[in-house]
Design an enzyme around this catalytic site. Structure first.
Site, PDB file in Angstrom:
ATOM      1  N   GLY A  27       0.787  -1.228   0.000  1.00 28.64           N
ATOM      2  CA  GLY A  27       0.000   0.000   0.000  1.00 28.64           C
ATOM      3  C   GLY A  27       0.818   1.276   0.000  1.00 28.64           C
ATOM      4  O   GLY A  27       0.278   2.352  -0.253  1.00 28.64           O
TER       5      GLY A  27
ATOM      6  N   CYS B  75     -27.559  -9.908 -15.315  1.00 27.84           N
ATOM      7  CA  CYS B  75     -27.101  -9.625 -16.680  1.00 27.84           C
ATOM      8  C   CYS B  75     -28.176 -10.069 -17.678  1.00 27.84           C
ATOM      9  O   CYS B  75     -28.710 -11.177 -17.576  1.00 27.84           O
ATOM     10  CB  CYS B  75     -25.796 -10.363 -16.958  1.00 27.84           C
ATOM     11  SG  CYS B  75     -25.275 -10.348 -18.685  1.00 27.84           S
TER      12      CYS B  75
ATOM     13  N   CYS C  81     -26.630 -13.215 -19.893  1.00 28.91           N
ATOM     14  CA  CYS C  81     -26.099 -14.456 -19.312  1.00 28.91           C
ATOM     15  C   CYS C  81     -26.734 -14.760 -17.960  1.00 28.91           C
ATOM     16  O   CYS C  81     -26.476 -15.809 -17.372  1.00 28.91           O
ATOM     17  CB  CYS C  81     -24.572 -14.426 -19.208  1.00 28.91           C
ATOM     18  SG  CYS C  81     -23.946 -13.594 -17.739  1.00 28.91           S
TER      19      CYS C  81
ATOM     20  N   CYS D 242     -23.002  -7.826 -18.258  1.00 34.34           N
ATOM     21  CA  CYS D 242     -21.732  -7.930 -17.547  1.00 34.34           C
ATOM     22  C   CYS D 242     -20.721  -6.950 -18.139  1.00 34.34           C
ATOM     23  O   CYS D 242     -20.543  -6.894 -19.351  1.00 34.34           O
ATOM     24  CB  CYS D 242     -21.116  -9.321 -17.702  1.00 34.34           C
ATOM     25  SG  CYS D 242     -22.052 -10.650 -16.940  1.00 34.34           S
TER      26      CYS D 242
ATOM     27  N   CYS E 285     -18.856 -13.017 -19.127  1.00 31.91           N
ATOM     28  CA  CYS E 285     -20.180 -13.143 -19.732  1.00 31.91           C
ATOM     29  C   CYS E 285     -20.153 -14.201 -20.840  1.00 31.91           C
ATOM     30  O   CYS E 285     -21.022 -15.063 -20.920  1.00 31.91           O
ATOM     31  CB  CYS E 285     -20.604 -11.791 -20.298  1.00 31.91           C
ATOM     32  SG  CYS E 285     -22.363 -11.648 -20.640  1.00 31.91           S
TER      33      CYS E 285
END
Ligand SMILES: [Zn+2]
Lengths: 303, 210
Positions: A40, A249, A252, A274, A280
């Site tokens: 970080g 979605c 899908c 998606c 997807c």
């Protein structure tokens, strides 16, 4: 689909492998090792001019160039898609300068360079996720001076960041920040996850893959090793909430994935699909269907 | 110049470095990266054609040739610092400036853990730039997973047992102290014959009494 590159060999005549000279790679590699040792923390590095503008992700490119080897398989995504101009151009850059295999399939990739999304598929310990970062300093919009933000990180002075989030709550009743939502890494450094949607933040926590971040213009590299604690900043009375979509979605049927709105016609008809196009596609190949059935865009021959 | 023959010059030339400087360095770096990203896990180096002068091991030499250059002040342990063949070899292949003081070193190369000075004598970085610290490449005879002290922290799912041999009495105690300096501190890359293991400052060490 793993495509074998046909330009192999050409690279050797014109460029060093992966474009960068070896001295630059060493410098970037050293910064990556420091970044891994201090998760970080933003490691400064002497970024090089790259043959594309900063907005194209020169930081991510330099990190990938320092890491990639001839046996790697590279996936390049932008906004979740392998097919945007940016993703295609950067993929071609590495094809030309390294000759490595490329793929659109998340699970086949050993290195994934991304802008704006983390793949939906769970990444593994043998993968490296490289983020293109425009603004690495999460405190920058609170404090423009680098000397001051460095001091704030040194002293763990993150009160201002909480104030900013709390102002959201006062104004909107919830934390309105939806992208580049700040995280705390291993209880020590507040970090900008790059402009990914906050939907993706929980994926960073304890991820098995190594995450590397490169900011070209601001010359910073940072990292999250595998199995590292990554917590989105929040408040006891206003806990962090992942973006929820009220529908699956359209093509899908996937739930609990990040969706993009797609305009279908001039009458304003739209669908939500998606954002991760490979995810997807894999689902549809496996027989999953959404409420719109097949992809209306493909049915119209707009592919 | 005129008094030297070609063969006398070649006789003095340092042994070759990495056979494929670009791809060998990449693969060595990847092992070092994985080593620090997964502390305590042994990373096998690819087969390298490298015959460094004694007492340098292939792994330690590969790390130094991959990571060091004129930008990285390098500290050598007293045995290496008095070995002209070793110094010529490293100077020729990296151009790294040698430093006398461990506190000035970006990298330290230690051929024997018994020659390691106090870990606190190396650079630990500062609060604003914790990256301005020493990375120690430490040669050991054995690197063993799943035995020894216990490691926890970033890169480790739950915990990881790990041991080195030889391991002097105060070594792990010093590394435990080092981790209390976090985010300051030194990082170690252990170099076996042909393996490397990472121990970054972020790793918490317990189980010393065992
Ligand atoms: Zn879908």
């Amino acid at each position: 689909m793993t495509e074998r590159v046909e330009t192999q060999g050409i690279s050797d005549e014109h460029y060093n492998f992966a474009y960068l000279d070896e001295q630059t790679k060493r410098m970037i590699r050293r910064a990556i090792l420091k970044g891994i040792a201090v998760p970080g923390y933003q490691v400064p590095f002497a970024a090089r001019e790259m043959p594309m503008p900063y907005g194209w992700g020169t930081g991510g490119i330099q990190v990938t160039a320092a890491v990639i080897g001839k046996h790697d398989c590279l996936k390049m995504i932008d906004q979740g898609s392998d097919d945007t101009t940016n993703a295609v151009a950067l993929r071609n850059f590495f094809v030309e300068t390294t000759g490595v295999d490329t793929t659109t399939k998340t699970k086949d990739a050993s290195i994934i360079q991304t802008r704006h999304r983390i793949p939906e598929e769970t990444l593994t310990k043998d993968q490296v996720l490289v983020y293109q970062v425009p603004i690495p300093e999460p405190l920058r919009f609170l404090e423009p001076r680098e000397t001051e933000t460095r001091k704030m990180h040194a002293l763990e002075e993150y009160g201002l960041m909480h104030v900013k989030l709390y102002e959201d709550i006062a104004k909107f009743g919830h934390i309105a920040t939806a992208y580049a939502y700040p995280v705390m890494v291993q209880d020590r450094y507040v970090m900008d996850p790059s402009p990914t949607p906050k939907f993706d933040n929980p994926k960073m926590d304890q991820m098995e893959a190594l995450q590397l971040f490169g900011a070209g213009r601001e010359k910073r590299i940072y990292a999250i090793p595998p199995h590292t604690k990554v917590v989105s900043l929040d408040f006891e009375d206003h806990p962090f909430e992942v973006t929820k979509f009220d529908q699956p979605c359209a093509i899908c049927g996937a739930e609990e994935v990040y969706l993009d709105e797609v305009i279908l016609d001039d009458d304003g008809n739209r669908m939500f699909v998606c954002s991760d196009s490979d995810f997807c596609e894999e689902r549809r190949e496996a027989g999953h269907v959404g409420h719109l059935g097949t992809n209306p865009l493909e049915a119209e021959g707009n592919d | 110049m005129s008094t030297q023959t070609a063969s006398s010059i070649f006789a003095k030339a340092p042994a070759p470095g990495l056979a494929d400087p670009v791809h060998d360095a990449q693969s060595v770096f990847r092992s070092a990266m994985n080593a620090l990203a997964q502390p305590g896990t042994v990373q096998q180096l690819d087969n390298l054609t490298l015959s460094p002068p004694a007492p340098l091991s292939v792994a330690a030499t590969a790390l130094v040739l991959t990571l060091c250059d004129y930008d990285t002040p390098l500290w050598l342990d007293p045995a290496l610092a008095t070995n002209e063949t070793v110094k010529n070899y490293i100077r020729f292949h990296t151009a790294a400036p040698f430093v006398e003081s461990p506190a000035e070193a970006a990298f330290a190369l230690v051929s024997d853990v018994k020659l390691l000075p106090a870990i606190a004598s190396f650079a630990a970085g500062n609060a604003e730039y914790p990256d301005r610290s020493t990375t120690i490449v430490l040669m050991v005879d054995e690197l063993t997973e799943d035995d020894g002290i216990t490691l926890k922290g970033p890169g480790i799912k739950t915990e990881k047992q790990f041991s080195i041999a030889p391991a002097p009495a105060m070594f792990w105690q010093q590394m435990q102290d080092n981790s209390t300096l976090y985010p300051l501190g030194i990082d170690i890359i252990f170099a076996g014959t042909n393996q490397v293991v990472g121990l970054p400052r972020s790793t918490k060490i317990t189980g010393l009494e065992a």
